[in-house]
Write an enzyme that holds these catalytic residues in place. Sequence first.
Site, PDB file in Angstrom:
ATOM      1  CE  LYS A  13      -7.322  49.346  25.423  1.00 11.88           C
ATOM      2  NZ  LYS A  13      -6.404  50.367  24.897  1.00 11.88           N
ATOM      3  NE  ARG A  88      -2.004  46.055  25.716  1.00 11.41           N
ATOM      4  CZ  ARG A  88      -2.502  46.876  26.643  1.00 11.41           C
ATOM      5  NH1 ARG A  88      -3.504  46.488  27.400  1.00 11.41           N
ATOM      6  NH2 ARG A  88      -2.009  48.066  26.781  1.00 11.41           N
ATOM      7  NE  ARG A 127      -4.085  57.318  30.079  1.00 12.23           N
ATOM      8  CZ  ARG A 127      -4.436  56.193  29.463  1.00 12.23           C
ATOM      9  NH1 ARG A 127      -5.654  56.052  28.978  1.00 12.23           N
ATOM     10  NH2 ARG A 127      -3.565  55.227  29.283  1.00 12.23           N
ATOM     11  NE  ARG A 162      -0.748  54.063  32.791  1.00 13.07           N
ATOM     12  CZ  ARG A 162      -1.522  53.381  31.960  1.00 13.07           C
ATOM     13  NH1 ARG A 162      -2.837  53.477  32.035  1.00 13.07           N
ATOM     14  NH2 ARG A 162      -0.992  52.593  31.056  1.00 13.07           N
ATOM     15  NE  ARG A 173       1.290  52.304  27.244  1.00  8.36           N
ATOM     16  CZ  ARG A 173       0.527  53.247  27.793  1.00  8.36           C
ATOM     17  NH1 ARG A 173       1.052  54.384  28.175  1.00  8.36           N
ATOM     18  NH2 ARG A 173      -0.756  53.038  27.958  1.00  8.36           N
TER      19      ARG A 173
HETATM   20  P1  AMP Z   1      -2.905  49.504  29.835  1.00  9.36           P
HETATM   21  O1  AMP Z   1      -3.295  50.180  31.101  1.00  9.36           O
HETATM   22  O2  AMP Z   1      -3.983  48.603  29.301  1.00  9.36           O
HETATM   23  O3  AMP Z   1      -2.392  50.481  28.800  1.00  9.36           O
HETATM   24  O4  AMP Z   1      -1.670  48.531  30.190  1.00  9.36           O
HETATM   25  C1  AMP Z   1      -0.473  49.032  30.708  1.00  9.36           C
HETATM   26  C2  AMP Z   1       0.640  48.023  30.484  1.00  9.36           C
HETATM   27  O5  AMP Z   1       0.325  46.795  31.153  1.00  9.36           O
HETATM   28  C3  AMP Z   1       0.883  47.631  29.036  1.00  9.36           C
HETATM   29  O6  AMP Z   1       1.720  48.555  28.354  1.00  9.36           O
HETATM   30  C4  AMP Z   1       1.532  46.265  29.212  1.00  9.36           C
HETATM   31  O7  AMP Z   1       2.878  46.387  29.643  1.00  9.36           O
HETATM   32  C5  AMP Z   1       0.753  45.674  30.374  1.00  9.36           C
HETATM   33  N1  AMP Z   1      -0.457  44.940  29.926  1.00  9.36           N
HETATM   34  C6  AMP Z   1      -1.754  45.265  30.155  1.00  9.36           C
HETATM   35  N2  AMP Z   1      -2.578  44.369  29.606  1.00  9.36           N
HETATM   36  C7  AMP Z   1      -1.798  43.440  28.993  1.00  9.36           C
HETATM   37  C8  AMP Z   1      -2.055  42.270  28.238  1.00  9.36           C
HETATM   38  N3  AMP Z   1      -3.315  41.853  27.987  1.00  9.36           N
HETATM   39  N4  AMP Z   1      -0.995  41.571  27.773  1.00  9.36           N
HETATM   40  C9  AMP Z   1       0.275  41.949  28.020  1.00  9.36           C
HETATM   41  N5  AMP Z   1       0.589  43.055  28.725  1.00  9.36           N
HETATM   42  C10 AMP Z   1      -0.426  43.806  29.215  1.00  9.36           C
END
Ligand code: AMP
Length: 215
Positions: A13, A88, A127, A162, A173
Amino acid sequence: MRIVLLGAPGAGKGTVAKLLTAHDGSVQISTGDILRGAVKAGSELGKTAKGFMERGELVPDSLIMEIMEVRLREPDCQKGFILDGFPRTIPQAEALTKLLEKIGIKLDLVANLDVSKEVVMDRLTTRRTCANSDCQEIYNVKSKPSKVEGKCDKCGSPIVQRADETEEAIAKRLTTYNEMTSPLIDFYRKTGLLKDVSTLKSEEAVSKIAGFIKK
Ligand code: AMP
């Protein structure tokens, strides 16, 4: 363009969103990037979000909607936006529908980046991400290494793994994605806005998405 990118963690994404912004000047809005920035800055939001993120759990919907209410009203969104990692959950998607109605704008497309679990696991464990919260450029030790090991090509900051990309957090996740986020595929399919994009190549995903928008 006004797009939602759906897909499991590691589906691409972030990379696809960045390429799409170069395409037509839309802004990328990544709730993950916003939250990581808040954690690094040590803000109240960051302090609350940190634990959820490190465990691979979702941050509460109410906090995410507070962020998005503000962000989507900012002037740079008028050119268009690519939502990366938001919504999400079904409640977030319902709240987004109401918020866009209030602001008076419509989504053009929801692109579902459909990538197998094996690919996602491999991508996430290899990554790496630029530690600079204003940059957050994505690298991959196998397919996209930086020119100088451990240093971001764009800003020179350290490149790190990360905290939520340990095997344990990744597994969590993916479970969270299956339980909380994948129901959004049906949610948006019913609206007629959803298109499946099944390719491993980000550039190909971008041209498919651009093609859907033109039609
Ligand atoms: P990402 O970089 O999009 O994989 O997001 C990393 C982490 O941020 C996720 O595993 C969640 O803990 C939190 N997060 C990001 N976007 C959301 C969302 N829309 N709703 C809830 N938690 C989020």
